[in-house]
Design a protein around this motif. Sequence first.
Motif, mmCIF file in Angstrom:
data_model
loop_
_atom_site.group_PDB
_atom_site.id
_atom_site.type_symbol
_atom_site.label_atom_id
_atom_site.label_comp_id
_atom_site.label_asym_id
_atom_site.label_seq_id
_atom_site.Cartn_x
_atom_site.Cartn_y
_atom_site.Cartn_z
ATOM 1 N N ARG A 62 52.375 9.719 -15.251
ATOM 2 C CA ARG A 62 52.355 10.573 -14.064
ATOM 3 C C ARG A 62 53.777 10.595 -13.530
ATOM 4 O O ARG A 62 54.353 9.549 -13.229
ATOM 5 C CB ARG A 62 51.378 10.023 -13.013
ATOM 6 N N HIS A 63 54.349 11.785 -13.436
ATOM 7 C CA HIS A 63 55.775 11.887 -13.150
ATOM 8 C C HIS A 63 56.037 12.741 -11.920
ATOM 9 O O HIS A 63 55.181 13.499 -11.443
ATOM 10 C CB HIS A 63 56.513 12.476 -14.358
ATOM 11 N N ASN A 64 57.249 12.618 -11.422
ATOM 12 C CA ASN A 64 57.696 13.419 -10.291
ATOM 13 C C ASN A 64 57.690 14.897 -10.686
ATOM 14 O O ASN A 64 58.236 15.260 -11.734
ATOM 15 C CB ASN A 64 59.108 12.981 -9.888
ATOM 16 N N PRO A 65 57.072 15.769 -9.902
ATOM 17 C CA PRO A 65 57.010 17.183 -10.286
ATOM 18 C C PRO A 65 58.367 17.860 -10.366
ATOM 19 O O PRO A 65 58.508 18.896 -11.023
ATOM 20 C CB PRO A 65 56.141 17.804 -9.184
ATOM 21 N N ASP A 66 59.381 17.266 -9.742
ATOM 22 C CA ASP A 66 60.721 17.844 -9.783
ATOM 23 C C ASP A 66 61.510 17.410 -11.013
ATOM 24 O O ASP A 66 62.640 17.879 -11.216
ATOM 25 C CB ASP A 66 61.498 17.450 -8.522
ATOM 26 N N VAL A 67 60.956 16.529 -11.830
ATOM 27 C CA VAL A 67 61.647 16.012 -13.017
ATOM 28 C C VAL A 67 60.901 16.466 -14.265
ATOM 29 O O VAL A 67 59.693 16.267 -14.389
ATOM 30 C CB VAL A 67 61.735 14.465 -12.985
ATOM 31 N N ASP A 68 61.617 17.080 -15.194
ATOM 32 C CA ASP A 68 61.039 17.545 -16.456
ATOM 33 C C ASP A 68 61.241 16.471 -17.520
ATOM 34 O O ASP A 68 62.371 16.199 -17.941
ATOM 35 C CB ASP A 68 61.692 18.861 -16.880
ATOM 36 N N LEU A 69 60.138 15.853 -17.945
ATOM 37 C CA LEU A 69 60.196 14.789 -18.952
ATOM 38 C C LEU A 69 59.764 15.264 -20.336
ATOM 39 O O LEU A 69 59.599 14.440 -21.244
ATOM 40 C CB LEU A 69 59.311 13.612 -18.523
ATOM 41 N N SER A 70 59.572 16.568 -20.498
ATOM 42 C CA SER A 70 59.095 17.072 -21.794
ATOM 43 C C SER A 70 60.084 16.765 -22.918
ATOM 44 O O SER A 70 59.691 16.556 -24.070
ATOM 45 C CB SER A 70 58.849 18.577 -21.716
ATOM 46 N N GLY A 71 61.377 16.699 -22.596
ATOM 47 C CA GLY A 71 62.363 16.388 -23.616
ATOM 48 C C GLY A 71 62.415 14.921 -23.994
ATOM 49 O O GLY A 71 63.123 14.555 -24.944
ATOM 50 N N GLN A 72 61.679 14.069 -23.275
ATOM 51 C CA GLN A 72 61.674 12.630 -23.537
ATOM 52 C C GLN A 72 60.459 12.177 -24.341
ATOM 53 O O GLN A 72 60.316 10.985 -24.616
ATOM 54 C CB GLN A 72 61.707 11.859 -22.210
ATOM 55 N N VAL A 73 59.591 13.116 -24.716
ATOM 56 C CA VAL A 73 58.360 12.733 -25.421
ATOM 57 C C VAL A 73 58.681 12.049 -26.747
ATOM 58 O O VAL A 73 58.096 11.015 -27.104
ATOM 59 C CB VAL A 73 57.469 13.967 -25.646
#
Length: 247
Positions: A153-164
Amino acid sequence: MRKILPALLVATALGLTACAEKELYGGLSEREANEMVAVLQNANVSASKSSKDGKVWALKTRAEQFSSAVAVLHDQGYPRDKFESLGEVFKKEGFVSSPMEQRSRLMYGLSQELSQTISSIDGVVQARVHIAVPEADPLAEQQKPSSASVFIRHNPDVDLSGQVGSIKALVTNSIEGLPYDKVTVVMFPAKPVMAATPVSPIKSFTMPAIAILAAIGGVGAYVVSRTSRFRPRRKLRTLAEPTGPAA
């Protein structure tokens, strides 16, 4: 008694003023307490920290903002989850553990440490790692592969899709025999922090002002009553009292 009563009134006023704040959470580290104070203040929620020994901290907020503070902290994943290390999971005990128990502890310890590592990534609010390692079957021609699932569950302002990919590699290299394609990572945005309505200064200081005014009024009444006791009383003339020489 003359000195005790004013002191009691002042103590009562201070006590009523302190009641304006309620404790949210205790047993916090200073770092976590600072983070929680920053989160609440950014959401226009009053917050302060206190400690008796400088090691364990408590978080407080105004009584009328208690529910808003709890909601804001929950949406941001506070207080943070406490994870156990492998050393804590395999601490020495008096009884000898069975192989199955040792295996279960190992899986649990790995899950805890991976969850803690992923939780430390910038933008991650909460993380969980679930590991499934089937027991080896010596009679089976082909062993079932292990698998792992990662919940973030991540901060909505941070895009973590590149960290998968990096997260999957981290989990794969931490568990022996775990194939890369058997690691699933699912991400959910946390609820955005909604700024609370600021408490008006008049409402914010209502209780302390009432307490202080009550204490001042009580002290004033006490002083007046003590002064009037020792003031000499004037004799009033009555209508029957002669005012001059008799005719």
